[in-house]
Design a protein around this motif. Structure first.
Motif, PDB file in Angstrom:
ATOM      1  N   GLY A 109       0.931  -1.135  -0.120  1.00 49.04           N
ATOM      2  CA  GLY A 109       0.118   0.021  -0.153  1.00 49.04           C
ATOM      3  C   GLY A 109       0.764   1.395   0.062  1.00 49.04           C
ATOM      4  O   GLY A 109       0.139   2.455  -0.059  1.00 49.04           O
ATOM      5  N   SER A 110       2.106   1.138   0.294  1.00 44.50           N
ATOM      6  CA  SER A 110       3.125   2.313   0.004  1.00 44.50           C
ATOM      7  C   SER A 110       2.973   2.818  -1.264  1.00 44.50           C
ATOM      8  O   SER A 110       3.090   2.249  -2.319  1.00 44.50           O
ATOM      9  CB  SER A 110       4.379   2.250   0.528  1.00 44.50           C
ATOM     10  N   LEU A 111       3.302   4.264  -1.574  1.00 42.95           N
ATOM     11  CA  LEU A 111       3.326   5.055  -2.683  1.00 42.95           C
ATOM     12  C   LEU A 111       4.819   5.097  -3.038  1.00 42.95           C
ATOM     13  O   LEU A 111       5.668   5.732  -2.171  1.00 42.95           O
ATOM     14  CB  LEU A 111       2.694   6.453  -2.642  1.00 42.95           C
ATOM     15  N   VAL A 112       5.235   4.642  -4.233  1.00 46.78           N
ATOM     16  CA  VAL A 112       6.677   4.839  -4.523  1.00 46.78           C
ATOM     17  C   VAL A 112       6.809   5.643  -5.558  1.00 46.78           C
ATOM     18  O   VAL A 112       6.187   5.434  -6.778  1.00 46.78           O
ATOM     19  CB  VAL A 112       7.162   3.310  -4.565  1.00 46.78           C
ATOM     20  N   CYS A 113       7.958   6.378  -5.766  1.00 52.76           N
ATOM     21  CA  CYS A 113       8.430   7.320  -6.785  1.00 52.76           C
ATOM     22  C   CYS A 113       9.939   6.740  -6.921  1.00 52.76           C
ATOM     23  O   CYS A 113      10.693   7.075  -6.306  1.00 52.76           O
ATOM     24  CB  CYS A 113       8.307   8.675  -6.652  1.00 52.76           C
ATOM     25  N   ALA A 114      10.152   5.984  -7.900  1.00 55.38           N
ATOM     26  CA  ALA A 114      11.627   5.267  -8.251  1.00 55.38           C
ATOM     27  C   ALA A 114      12.789   6.145  -9.109  1.00 55.38           C
ATOM     28  O   ALA A 114      12.076   6.998  -9.922  1.00 55.38           O
ATOM     29  CB  ALA A 114      11.414   3.944  -8.669  1.00 55.38           C
ATOM     30  N   TYR A 115      13.703   6.173  -8.187  1.00 56.51           N
ATOM     31  CA  TYR A 115      15.009   6.889  -8.992  1.00 56.51           C
ATOM     32  C   TYR A 115      14.594   8.374  -9.502  1.00 56.51           C
ATOM     33  O   TYR A 115      14.293   8.892 -10.726  1.00 56.51           O
ATOM     34  CB  TYR A 115      15.472   6.284 -10.314  1.00 56.51           C
ATOM     35  N   THR A 116      14.021   8.968  -8.558  1.00 57.55           N
ATOM     36  CA  THR A 116      13.635  10.474  -8.732  1.00 57.55           C
ATOM     37  C   THR A 116      14.607  11.320  -8.688  1.00 57.55           C
ATOM     38  O   THR A 116      15.495  11.342  -7.897  1.00 57.55           O
ATOM     39  CB  THR A 116      12.482  10.838  -7.399  1.00 57.55           C
ATOM     40  N   PRO A 117      14.953  12.175  -9.804  1.00 58.89           N
ATOM     41  CA  PRO A 117      16.079  13.299  -9.884  1.00 58.89           C
ATOM     42  C   PRO A 117      15.853  13.975  -8.759  1.00 58.89           C
ATOM     43  O   PRO A 117      14.890  14.679  -8.327  1.00 58.89           O
ATOM     44  CB  PRO A 117      15.612  13.852 -11.131  1.00 58.89           C
ATOM     45  N   PHE A 118      16.711  14.451  -8.082  1.00 61.43           N
ATOM     46  CA  PHE A 118      16.906  15.333  -6.999  1.00 61.43           C
ATOM     47  C   PHE A 118      15.999  14.935  -5.774  1.00 61.43           C
ATOM     48  O   PHE A 118      15.650  15.697  -4.965  1.00 61.43           O
ATOM     49  CB  PHE A 118      16.731  16.843  -7.230  1.00 61.43           C
ATOM     50  N   GLY A 119      16.058  13.532  -5.784  1.00 63.35           N
ATOM     51  CA  GLY A 119      15.241  13.075  -4.695  1.00 63.35           C
ATOM     52  C   GLY A 119      15.446  13.003  -3.358  1.00 63.35           C
ATOM     53  O   GLY A 119      15.075  13.067  -2.313  1.00 63.35           O
ATOM     54  N   THR A 120      17.156  13.460  -3.198  1.00 60.34           N
ATOM     55  CA  THR A 120      17.830  13.398  -1.979  1.00 60.34           C
ATOM     56  C   THR A 120      17.437  14.888  -1.250  1.00 60.34           C
ATOM     57  O   THR A 120      17.740  14.989  -0.173  1.00 60.34           O
ATOM     58  CB  THR A 120      19.167  13.128  -2.176  1.00 60.34           C
ATOM     59  N   ILE A 121      17.068  15.751  -2.161  1.00 63.41           N
ATOM     60  CA  ILE A 121      17.063  17.158  -1.765  1.00 63.41           C
ATOM     61  C   ILE A 121      15.701  18.081  -1.861  1.00 63.41           C
ATOM     62  O   ILE A 121      15.485  18.920  -1.313  1.00 63.41           O
ATOM     63  CB  ILE A 121      18.425  18.010  -2.029  1.00 63.41           C
ATOM     64  N   ALA A 122      14.850  17.351  -2.621  1.00 62.96           N
ATOM     65  CA  ALA A 122      13.613  18.021  -3.249  1.00 62.96           C
ATOM     66  C   ALA A 122      12.783  18.185  -1.846  1.00 62.96           C
ATOM     67  O   ALA A 122      12.553  17.371  -0.933  1.00 62.96           O
ATOM     68  CB  ALA A 122      12.803  17.221  -4.145  1.00 62.96           C
ATOM     69  N   ASP A 123      11.943  19.412  -2.066  1.00 67.73           N
ATOM     70  CA  ASP A 123      10.890  19.356  -0.663  1.00 67.73           C
ATOM     71  C   ASP A 123       9.709  18.938  -1.321  1.00 67.73           C
ATOM     72  O   ASP A 123       8.819  18.479  -0.525  1.00 67.73           O
ATOM     73  CB  ASP A 123      10.758  21.119  -0.675  1.00 67.73           C
ATOM     74  N   TYR A 124       9.123  18.758  -2.528  1.00 66.46           N
ATOM     75  CA  TYR A 124       8.146  18.303  -3.332  1.00 66.46           C
ATOM     76  C   TYR A 124       8.356  17.345  -4.367  1.00 66.46           C
ATOM     77  O   TYR A 124       9.398  17.816  -5.266  1.00 66.46           O
ATOM     78  CB  TYR A 124       6.970  19.404  -3.394  1.00 66.46           C
ATOM     79  N   VAL A 125       7.489  16.568  -4.594  1.00 67.30           N
ATOM     80  CA  VAL A 125       7.417  15.811  -6.081  1.00 67.30           C
ATOM     81  C   VAL A 125       6.131  15.843  -6.668  1.00 67.30           C
ATOM     82  O   VAL A 125       5.193  15.840  -6.030  1.00 67.30           O
ATOM     83  CB  VAL A 125       8.023  14.206  -5.727  1.00 67.30           C
ATOM     84  N   VAL A 126       6.344  16.339  -8.021  1.00 63.09           N
ATOM     85  CA  VAL A 126       5.248  16.471  -8.732  1.00 63.09           C
ATOM     86  C   VAL A 126       5.172  15.146  -9.545  1.00 63.09           C
ATOM     87  O   VAL A 126       6.231  14.575 -10.248  1.00 63.09           O
ATOM     88  CB  VAL A 126       4.981  17.383  -9.753  1.00 63.09           C
ATOM     89  N   ALA A 127       4.232  14.273  -9.544  1.00 60.79           N
ATOM     90  CA  ALA A 127       4.124  12.856 -10.558  1.00 60.79           C
ATOM     91  C   ALA A 127       2.758  12.893 -10.993  1.00 60.79           C
ATOM     92  O   ALA A 127       1.703  13.497 -10.766  1.00 60.79           O
ATOM     93  CB  ALA A 127       4.150  11.694  -9.255  1.00 60.79           C
ATOM     94  N   GLY A 128       2.938  12.103 -12.134  1.00 63.17           N
ATOM     95  CA  GLY A 128       1.979  11.928 -13.070  1.00 63.17           C
ATOM     96  C   GLY A 128       1.199  10.599 -12.851  1.00 63.17           C
ATOM     97  O   GLY A 128       1.801   9.601 -12.348  1.00 63.17           O
ATOM     98  N   SER A 129      -0.236  10.485 -12.606  1.00 68.96           N
ATOM     99  CA  SER A 129      -1.128   9.180 -12.417  1.00 68.96           C
ATOM    100  C   SER A 129      -2.237   9.051 -13.340  1.00 68.96           C
ATOM    101  O   SER A 129      -2.358  10.099 -14.164  1.00 68.96           O
ATOM    102  CB  SER A 129      -1.627   9.022 -11.122  1.00 68.96           C
ATOM    103  N   ALA A 130      -2.856   8.023 -13.595  1.00 77.51           N
ATOM    104  CA  ALA A 130      -4.083   7.723 -14.431  1.00 77.51           C
ATOM    105  C   ALA A 130      -5.236   8.647 -13.922  1.00 77.51           C
ATOM    106  O   ALA A 130      -5.847   9.144 -14.722  1.00 77.51           O
ATOM    107  CB  ALA A 130      -4.419   6.489 -14.514  1.00 77.51           C
ATOM    108  N   ASP A 131      -5.295   9.051 -12.662  1.00 82.13           N
ATOM    109  CA  ASP A 131      -5.996  10.012 -12.250  1.00 82.13           C
ATOM    110  C   ASP A 131      -5.893  11.479 -12.153  1.00 82.13           C
ATOM    111  O   ASP A 131      -6.800  12.221 -11.874  1.00 82.13           O
ATOM    112  CB  ASP A 131      -6.503   9.469 -10.870  1.00 82.13           C
ATOM    113  N   GLY A 132      -4.526  11.864 -12.613  1.00 86.00           N
ATOM    114  CA  GLY A 132      -4.498  13.145 -12.644  1.00 86.00           C
ATOM    115  C   GLY A 132      -3.044  13.479 -12.024  1.00 86.00           C
ATOM    116  O   GLY A 132      -2.114  12.443 -11.711  1.00 86.00           O
ATOM    117  N   LEU A 133      -2.599  14.737 -11.660  1.00 86.22           N
ATOM    118  CA  LEU A 133      -1.379  15.217 -11.279  1.00 86.22           C
ATOM    119  C   LEU A 133      -1.247  15.088  -9.567  1.00 86.22           C
ATOM    120  O   LEU A 133      -2.289  15.344  -8.975  1.00 86.22           O
ATOM    121  CB  LEU A 133      -0.995  16.532 -11.629  1.00 86.22           C
ATOM    122  N   LEU A 134      -0.161  14.349  -9.092  1.00 83.34           N
ATOM    123  CA  LEU A 134       0.057  14.339  -7.535  1.00 83.34           C
ATOM    124  C   LEU A 134       0.969  15.310  -7.203  1.00 83.34           C
ATOM    125  O   LEU A 134       2.064  15.396  -7.632  1.00 83.34           O
ATOM    126  CB  LEU A 134       0.485  12.853  -7.380  1.00 83.34           C
TER     127      LEU A 134
END
Length: 332
Positions: A109-134
Motif C-alpha cells: 500500500g505504500s506509494l513509491v516514486c523510483a529513481y527520482t531526480p534530486f530526490g535526496t534534496i527536493a521538498d516536493y515531488v510532482v508525479a503523474g498518475s492515471a487519475d491526474g497530477l499528484l
C-alpha cells in the motif's frame, strides 16, 4: 535577456566547488533562495500571476544554460512542475520541486516514486498518475539514495494510507513528455560545454612538440563529437518549437531519443581526448559527463522513446522522410 541573467547568477552560485559541496550534502538553501528571489522559478507562469509568460522556444536556451552549469538543484524541474501545478489549478508550494519519473502503489500500500531526480534534496515531488497530477510532500517520505557517487537521485516511499488527492487536467503522459523534453535540453547544454572543454584542452595540451589538436586522429574524433553535439542541439530544440506550455509528445520523443543516444559517444570521446586527467574527481569534466550518463536514462532512454517513434511512424503509414518532416514541423 533571461538567458544572460540566469547565466550570470548560475556562474555566481554554482562554481565547480559549490556543485561538489552540494552533491555531497552541502547546504543548497542559499543558492536556491537566490534563484527564487530572482524570479526564475516563474518563467512559464502568466504575467498576471507574477511570471514571465515565456513561450517554449524562449525557455529552451534557458534550459540548455542550466545544463551547461551542472546545476545541483532541481531548477529546471521546478520551473516545469510549477507550470504543471498551475495548469491543474493547484496552489504552488515554495521550495524545491522535482518531477517523478514514475509513481506506483506497492503491494503493502505504500506509494513509491523510483529513481527520482534530486530526490535526496527536493521538498516536493510532482508525479503523474492515471487519475491526474499528484503533489507529494517529501517531508513525509522515506528517502533511499541511489548509491551512485555524487548522484542526487533517490527512491521516495510514502507509507500506506498517506493522503493523496489527484489533480485533474494533467496526466502521467504530460509529466513524462515534459521530463523527456527538459532532459533533452539539459543534455544539449551539458554536451556543448563538454565539447568546448575538450576542444580547449586539445588546443592547450602539447605532445611531441605540438598541441594534440594538430594531430589528424584527434581532429577526426573532435569532428565526430561536434557533429553529435550539433545533432543533439537541433533535436532537443524541436521539442520546444511549439506554443503553449506543453511540448508535443512525438517531438519530445525524438529529442530525448537522439540526445540520449549521443551521450555515450560524446562522454567517451571527451574522456579519451583528455587522457588520464579526464577521469579524476578533481577535474571538472566529470561534473558534466556524470550528469550526461544520468540524464540519458532519466524519463526514458533512447530505447524507450525509439519505440514511441516507431509506433507513430508505422501508424502514419507514410514515407519516413515525410514523417520526419512532420515531426520537425510539429504537425504530427
Amino acid at each position: 535577456m533571461f538567458v544572460e541573467a540566469i547565466d550570470a547568477i548560475l556562474q555566481d552560485q554554482f562554481t565547480p566547488e559549490a556543485v561538489r559541496a552540494i552533491e555531497f550534502g552541502g547546504n543548497a538553501a542559499p543558492a536556491w533562495q537566490a534563484l527564487a528571489a530572482a524570479g526564475f522559478l516563474e518563467l512559464l507562469a502568466p504575467e498576471a500571476a507574477g511570471g514571465a509568460a515565456l513561450e517554449l522556444p524562449d525557455l529552451f536556451p534557458i534550459l540548455t544554460t542550466i545544463g551547461r552549469h551542472a546545476v545541483p538543484v532541481p531548477l529546471a524541474q521546478s520551473i516545469v512542475a510549477r507550470a504543471l501545478l498551475a495548469r491543474a489549478g493547484a496552489t504552488v508550494p515554495t521550495g524545491m520541486v522535482t518531477l517523478a519519473q514514475s509513481c506506483r502503489l506497492d503491494s503493502d500500500g505504500s506509494l513509491v516514486c523510483a529513481y527520482t531526480p534530486f530526490g535526496t534534496i527536493a521538498d516536493y515531488v510532482v508525479a503523474g498518475s492515471a487519475d491526474g497530477l499528484l503533489l507529494l510532500d517529501c517531508a513525509s517520505a522515506q528517502r533511499e539514495a541511489s548509491g551512485v557517487r555524487g548522484s542526487q537521485c533517490a527512491m521516495l516511499r510514502w507509507p500506506a494510507g498517506h493522503p493523496v488527492t489527484p489533480l485533474p487536467g494533467v496526466d502521467a503522459a504530460d509529466v513524462q513528455t515534459w521530463g523527456a523534453a527538459l532532459h533533452a535540453a539539459l543534455i544539449a547544454g551539458a554536451a556543448a560545454r563538454v565539447g568546448e572543454m575538450t576542444l580547449q584542452y586539445c588546443q592547450d595540451r602539447s605532445q611531441f612538440g605540438r598541441t594534440i589538436g594538430k594531430y589528424q586522429a584527434v581532429q577526426h574524433q573532435l569532428a565526430v563529437m561536434t557533429e553529435h553535439i550539433a545533432a543533439v542541439t537541433v533535436a532537443a530544440e524541436i521539442a520546444f518549437a511549439t506554443t503553449g506550455t506543453q511540448p508535443l509528445r512525438l517531438a519530445a520523443a525524438v529529442a530525448k531519443s537522439r540526445s540520449s543516444e549521443a551521450v555515450q559517444l560524446i562522454a567517451a570521446t571527451a574522456h579519451a581526448l583528455h587522457g588520464a586527467i579526464g577521469v579524476t574527481e578533481e577535474f571538472d569534466l566529470q561534473l558534466l559527463t556524470r550528469r550526461l550518463h544520468e540524464w540519458r536514462t532519466t524519463h526514458g532512454s533512447e530505447a524507450c522513446w525509439a519505440a514511441v517513434i516507431g509506433d507513430a511512424s508505422l501508424a502514419d503509414q507514410i514515407a519516413i522522410v515525410d514523417f520526419a518532416r512532420g515531426v520537425a514541423g510539429n504537425t504530427c
